[in-house]
Design an enzyme around this catalytic site. Structure first.
Site, PDB file in Angstrom:
ATOM      1  N   ASP A 485       0.860  -1.174   0.000  1.00  0.00           N
ATOM      2  CA  ASP A 485       0.000   0.000   0.000  1.00  0.00           C
ATOM      3  C   ASP A 485       0.902   1.231   0.000  1.00  0.00           C
ATOM      4  OD1 ASP A 485      -2.390   1.584   0.439  1.00  0.00           O
ATOM      5  OD2 ASP A 485      -1.678   1.800   2.496  1.00  0.00           O
ATOM      6  N   THR A 487      -0.086   4.837   1.165  1.00  0.00           N
ATOM      7  CA  THR A 487      -0.256   5.725   2.315  1.00  0.00           C
ATOM      8  C   THR A 487      -0.079   4.980   3.628  1.00  0.00           C
ATOM      9  OG1 THR A 487      -1.844   6.991   1.019  1.00  0.00           O
ATOM     10  CG2 THR A 487      -1.786   7.415   3.385  1.00  0.00           C
ATOM     11  N   ASP A 686      -1.541  -0.991   6.112  1.00  0.00           N
ATOM     12  CA  ASP A 686      -1.746  -0.508   7.475  1.00  0.00           C
ATOM     13  C   ASP A 686      -3.166  -0.064   7.776  1.00  0.00           C
ATOM     14  OD1 ASP A 686      -1.805   1.878   5.959  1.00  0.00           O
ATOM     15  OD2 ASP A 686      -1.127   3.033   7.691  1.00  0.00           O
TER      16      ASP A 686
END
Length: 799
Positions: A485, A487, A686
């Protein structure tokens, strides 16, 4: 008819499946399903089955499972030596991992291999069951040594010319002394080995104790019969004095050496939990609670969520929470592995067990008890050390065939020596058959995988890599594709100011920043917070703002020093009748093409500067991605952000494959598509939007700085939350798998070489035989080799 019951004693999916299988084995049961989360069993039956009948089936299994009327829970009286509530985990498991994740709710022996069940390390009890089990074994070992040593001396004295002991007593009396001394060794110190051997034969789960029990048992029984009934033996079994040659020393020395191996295994098992125990020691047992400005010292157990706690200089932080007043630096090496203290200010998170620096601060408790990060580390390590890696199936399969083959070889050895061996052929046949059983003991084979896994998991925990199960550790070594991912994984996950620029000489950079930071103090927008924080870091003094107005989707306006100020996007500039010069607009556009956010500052109708805001790429990301690519791992970035931003980040990191504006379900589909291509996929993320992909991937890797949902969906958590942790985790996986293969080689090498020698293949050419004592020593040495090799992982470099 269908009934629902409450089932207790289950702790994992393995337990659930086992209970379900047992219930379905009842003839009257049509179909039974068990739900682990609800602790319920739904049973369809042809006719009503008494509850007592269901309870009997589960009780006979010995796994500690209980079934009750729906909604009822048992009220159990504490057993005589049971720990009080709140002390220890009360969860036990087999150190040989015979049934994978299966656990038990009381101490005892493993129903498969017979090993003593080991209690999990407890966050409340540093004096764990593992330590007590080790001390118990150690006490038995020293007792065995005390009785075995004189037996050994008596037996070995026969090699001394004109044996001085025979001048004191006849050999027959010395044999009786050996018998008496052997009783405590056989029937107390090492009796557990015979119990395990009997259980293994009864259940046909043949294992190392099968060989030990048969070999040492035959030697001891042979000696007892020879002592009590010497006349039943032929002359070739007797010495020159007419007494039967006894093997009390062989039986007791063998059993004592095996017990030594058990002590070493127990000690090694303790060492694998050293990292966790060190963390537990860091957790304080008291804290200072602040109520209405007054301080009081309370026990950790008394702290509730929302309590305000005072942490003084040098103290350990009691629970997880956030700073509400003050600032400090905190040593977080216990969870991140980084020795440099971390600066903490208001609203920053703090974790239980970490050490405060030189300043006092007030914190609010947010997570207590088992919810703290420290408690989660303990839980993860315990779960991982109990789990069985897929490669362990190889060792289990080998052991399943190995034991009966060895017993057959032992029988063949006896027959061949009896037929073709020199006189006394019966003696040679018996001694060599016993030696085969002893040296072939597969304890090293059983230790090969779990020892490496446990040490590797402990090493990972100490380095900020939390591994939920052994399968993840093995799978990580095989991955060829990594999805990441953007961000919060590659980037910081929060906006930060990249730079501030002035458009003309009228306003220099500092003045532009001063106006931007001042007007944004009144705004609640996350981007505004970033500029205010940046201004503080540059030592900018904020100015008074009058007539502040927030224009949704455009920006903010206000008055500073009688100047009309506007800060925002092009739409705001148009509504405020501000003309942006073409050269300035071209400059701004270049930043925007790279996915940056660029608010423009206008003063009195003129554009005087701008600020560039972006989600900063973590310093460790580029280095980590390069290292993973060098390992041949394909890296794909998936993000919900726009294409310009995604391309800018991908270009900065040298990533060829990326997809932008991806929804959570699309991330999941991407994982599935890659897996269908035969790729072994790891996913690092996250956020909540990453959770489905994390759960579906072969190896889900969560950033410890992310959401609880992501962490729960992953099998590996990186406490520090950066990609460099993936490099460390992959290196650790490689070293653990190499270590396991080395251990399997050690175990198989010793057995492959030892069995033929014990059988006597070298005797015709070289006259070499292995006595049962030497065979036991060689067997123990193979276990020591495996343990020592596994413990090398504690010092492995994974950076």
């Amino acid at each position: 008819m269908t009934h629902i019951y409450t089932v207790t004693g289950m702790s994992c999916n393995g337990c659930r499946a086992h209970v379900e299988k047992m219930l379905n084995s009842i003839p009257e049961v049509t179909h039974a399903t068990v739900d682990l989360e609800k602790a319920e069993a739904t049973i369809e039956m042809d006719r009503h089955i008494p509850l007592s009948a269901l309870q009997k089936v589960l009780k006979e299994d010995g796994g500690g499972y209980q079934i009750h009327k729906h909604g009822d829970k048992p009220v159990e009286k504490p057993e005589k030596n049971e720990k009080p509530k709140g002390v220890g985990t009360g969860v036990y498991y087999c150190p040989m991992h015979c049934e994978g994740d299966k656990t038990y709710n009381k101490p005892g022996d493993c129903p498969v291999c017979g090993m003593d069940l080991v209690e999990e390390v407890s966050s409340w009890d540093e004096d764990s069951g593992t330590d007590k089990n080790h001390q118990k074994l150690l006490n038995k070992f020293w007792m065995a040594v005390g009785f075995t040593l004189p037996i050994f001396i008596i037996a070995m004295s026969e090699m001394i010319p004109n044996n001085p002991l025979y001048k004191i007593l006849d050999i027959n009396y010395w044999n009786w002394i050996q018998f008496v001394l052997s009783i405590p060794v056989v029937f107390y110190a090492t009796w557990m080995f015979f119990e395990r051997a009997y259980k293994s034969i009864k259940t046909w789960h043949l294992n190392m104790f099968t060989l030990i029990g048969i070999g040492a048992g035959v030697a001891w029984i042979f000696s007892v019969v020879g002592l009590f009934f010497p006349d039943v033996f032929p002359e070739q079994f007797k010495t020159e004095t007419g007494t039967v040659h006894v093997y009390f020393e062989a039986a007791t020395v063998i059993l004592t050496l095996v017990l030594l191996g058990q002590v070493l295994e127990s000690r090694a098992h303790n060492k694998t939990n050293t990292a966790v125990k060190e963390l537990l020691k860091l957790a304080p047992n008291k804290a200072i609670r602040v109520i209405d400005g007054k301080e009081e010292e309370v026990a950790i157990e008394a702290i509730k969520i929302g309590d305000f706690l005072r942490v003084k200089p040098g103290e350990k932080i009691p629970v997880d929470g956030k700073i509400v007043n003050g600032e400090t630096s905190i040593d977080e090496a216990m969870i991140t592995g980084e020795p440099i203290p971390v600066t903490k200010i208001k609203d920053d998170p703090v974790h239980s067990g970490t050490i405060n620096g030189k300043q006092s601060f007030l914190m609010e408790a947010e997570r207590i008890g088992s919810d703290t990060l420290l408690a989660q580390i303990v839980k993860m390590v315990n779960n991982a050390s109990r789990s069985k890696a897929p490669i362990q199936k190889l060792a289990d399969k080998i052991s399943g065939y190995f034991v009966p083959i060895v017993i057959l070889i032992s029988v063949i050895t006896f027959v061949i020596w009896k037929i073709f061996g020199p006189e006394p052929s019966y003696v040679y046949a018996l001694v060599n058959a016993i030696a085969v059983l002893i040296i072939a003991c597969p304890c090293a084979l059983g230790l090969a995988t779990p020892m490496s896994v446990m040490v590797g998991v402990g090493k990972g925990a100490k380095s900020g890599i939390l591994i939920k199960n052994a399968e993840a550790l093995e799978q990580l070594n095989k991955i060829n594709t990594l999805i990441i991912d953007k961000t919060g994984t590659i980037t910081e996950g929060k906006p930060s100011v990249e730079k501030v620029e002035a458009a003309n000489d009228e306003f220099d950079t500092n003045k532009v920043l001063q106006y931007i930071a001042s007007i944004n103090r009144c705004s609640e927008h996350p981007l505004a917070d970033a500029t205010v924080a940046y201004g503080k870091s540059k030592g900018i003094n904020a100015l008074e703002v009058k007539g502040f107005l927030s224009v949704t989707g455009k920006g903010v306006t206000g008055t500073i020093n009688e100047d009309q100020v506007a800060l925002g996007n092009h739409n705001l500039m148009e509504s405020e009748n501000v003309t942006v010069p073409e050269t300035l607009q071209n400059h701004i556009s270049e930043y925007q093409k790279h996915g940056k956010t660029v608010p423009i500052l206008a003063v009195n109708g003129k554009a005087v500067g701008f600020v560039v805001i972006s989600d900063k790429i973590k310093d460790s990301s580029k280095k980590a991605i390069a290292a993973l690519q060098a390992k041949g791992i394909e890296i794909i970035m998936l993000t919900g952000d726009n294409k310009d931003t995604a391309k800018a980040v991908a270009d900065a990191l040298g990533l060829k494959d990326f997809k932008a504006e991806v929804l959570p379900e699309e991330k999941l589909k991407e994982v599935e598509a890659l897996q269908k291509q035969g790729k072994i996929v790891a996913m690092a993320g996250d956020g909540i939007n990453d959770a489905p992909a994390l759960a579906k991937s072969d190896v889900g890797i969560a950033m410890g700085t992310g959401t609880d949902v992501a962490i729960e969906s992953a099998v590996i958590t990186l406490v520090k939350g950066d990609l460099q942790g993936i490099v460390k985790a992959h290196n650790l996986s490689e070293k653990v798998m190499t270590n396991i293969k080395q251990n399997l080689f050690f175990a198989l090498f010793y057995n492959s070489v030892g069995v033929p020698i014990a059988a006597g293949v070298l005797f015709p050419l070289f006259g070499i035989l292995l006595s049962p004592m030497i065979a036991a020593l060689a067997m123990s040495f193979s276990s020591v080799s495996v343990i020592t090799n596994a413990l090398r992982l504690k010092n492995a470099k994974i950076d």
